[in-house]
Design an enzyme around this catalytic site. Structure first.
Site, PDB file in Angstrom:
ATOM      1  N   ASP A  32     -96.827 -17.977  29.733  1.00 50.17           N
ATOM      2  CA  ASP A  32     -97.332 -19.072  28.894  1.00 50.17           C
ATOM      3  C   ASP A  32     -97.220 -18.673  27.407  1.00 50.17           C
ATOM      4  O   ASP A  32     -97.517 -17.530  27.035  1.00 50.17           O
ATOM      5  CB  ASP A  32     -98.791 -19.372  29.265  1.00 50.17           C
ATOM      6  N   HIS A 101     -97.044 -27.901  36.912  1.00 50.93           N
ATOM      7  CA  HIS A 101     -97.042 -26.441  36.740  1.00 50.93           C
ATOM      8  C   HIS A 101     -98.349 -25.888  37.270  1.00 50.93           C
ATOM      9  O   HIS A 101     -99.403 -26.509  37.154  1.00 50.93           O
ATOM     10  CB  HIS A 101     -96.825 -26.043  35.280  1.00 50.93           C
TER      11      HIS A 101
HETATM   12  P1  5GP Z   1    -101.521 -27.844  30.823  1.00 52.04           P
HETATM   13  O1  5GP Z   1    -102.552 -27.993  29.747  1.00 52.04           O
HETATM   14  O2  5GP Z   1    -100.539 -28.995  30.822  1.00 52.04           O
HETATM   15  O3  5GP Z   1    -102.065 -27.532  32.170  1.00 52.04           O
HETATM   16  O4  5GP Z   1    -100.714 -26.524  30.425  1.00 52.04           O
HETATM   17  C1  5GP Z   1     -99.593 -26.519  29.630  1.00 52.04           C
HETATM   18  C2  5GP Z   1     -99.356 -25.061  29.279  1.00 52.04           C
HETATM   19  O5  5GP Z   1     -98.019 -24.914  28.862  1.00 52.04           O
HETATM   20  C3  5GP Z   1    -100.245 -24.547  28.154  1.00 52.04           C
HETATM   21  O6  5GP Z   1    -100.978 -23.421  28.605  1.00 52.04           O
HETATM   22  C4  5GP Z   1     -99.256 -24.200  27.044  1.00 52.04           C
HETATM   23  O7  5GP Z   1     -99.635 -23.057  26.330  1.00 52.04           O
HETATM   24  C5  5GP Z   1     -97.963 -24.005  27.802  1.00 52.04           C
HETATM   25  N1  5GP Z   1     -96.760 -24.352  27.063  1.00 52.04           N
HETATM   26  C6  5GP Z   1     -96.550 -25.515  26.386  1.00 52.04           C
HETATM   27  N2  5GP Z   1     -95.295 -25.514  25.862  1.00 52.04           N
HETATM   28  C7  5GP Z   1     -94.718 -24.330  26.238  1.00 52.04           C
HETATM   29  C8  5GP Z   1     -93.426 -23.768  25.993  1.00 52.04           C
HETATM   30  O8  5GP Z   1     -92.563 -24.339  25.335  1.00 52.04           O
HETATM   31  N3  5GP Z   1     -93.194 -22.534  26.534  1.00 52.04           N
HETATM   32  C9  5GP Z   1     -94.139 -21.876  27.292  1.00 52.04           C
HETATM   33  N4  5GP Z   1     -93.800 -20.659  27.759  1.00 52.04           N
HETATM   34  N5  5GP Z   1     -95.369 -22.383  27.518  1.00 52.04           N
HETATM   35  C10 5GP Z   1     -95.653 -23.595  26.995  1.00 52.04           C
END
Ligand code: 5GP
Ligand code: ZN
Length: 139
Positions: A32, A101
């Site tokens: 992440d 994810h």
């Molecule tokens: P959600 O809040 O949708 O469950 O989690 C999305 C996650 O994706 C977050 O923890 C955020 O830090 C991560 N994230 C968002 N954009 C990117 C990216 O471009 N690359 C990576 N490696 N992580 C990302």
């Protein structure tokens, strides 16, 4: 199938570079970008699915297998003392990227990663009703 404007589709396909810790035909597991703890990883299916409701049966079946494989490696490599599996669906649940994810969040004794919730109070009658309502909709 991939979705053209989806960043996680591009990452899963290797078109945008990422720190990849595991990859097979169906999944890529990446670190992440803004980790909640050291080693925080995301399991991304290569086929686009918005969320758990949209995920293919094949990916549903395999995702926990991949999670378990990576979790074991994390335990050895990072010496974490616990791991949270977190999976957000919908804005109200905190989903910010609309490509399914599964978060793997390694935990360390005394760390400050905020994953746990405040326990509420359950009323037995209400719980019974809720269980019945859900049970009736299981397909
Ligand atoms: P959600 O809040 O949708 O469950 O989690 C999305 C996650 O994706 C977050 O923890 C955020 O830090 C991560 N994230 C968002 N954009 C990117 C990216 O471009 N690359 C990576 N490696 N992580 C990302
Ligand atoms: Zn996607």
């Amino acid at each position: 199938m991939r979705k053209d404007d989806c960043i996680f589709c591009k990452i899963a396909a290797g078109e945008i570079p990422s720190e990849t810790v595991y990859e097979d035909e169906e999944f890529r597991v990446i670190l992440d970008l803004n980790p909640a703890s050291k080693g925080h990883a995301l399991i991304l299916p290569k086929d686009h699915a918005d969320d758990i409701f949209d995920l293919s049966d094949k990916d549903k079946e395999r995702v926990l297998f991949v999670a378990s494989k990576v979790a074991s490696a994390m335990k050895e490599a990072l010496c974490c003392t616990g791991i949270n599996l977190v999976q957000n669906n919908g804005e109200s649940a905190g989903q910010t990227v609309k490509h399914f994810h599964l978060h793997l969040i390694p935990r360390y004794d005394g760390d400050s990663a905020m994953v746990l919730w405040k326990p509420g109070i359950s009323e037995p009658e209400e719980q019974k009703r809720i269980a019945m309502d859900i049970k009736a909709k299981i397909k």
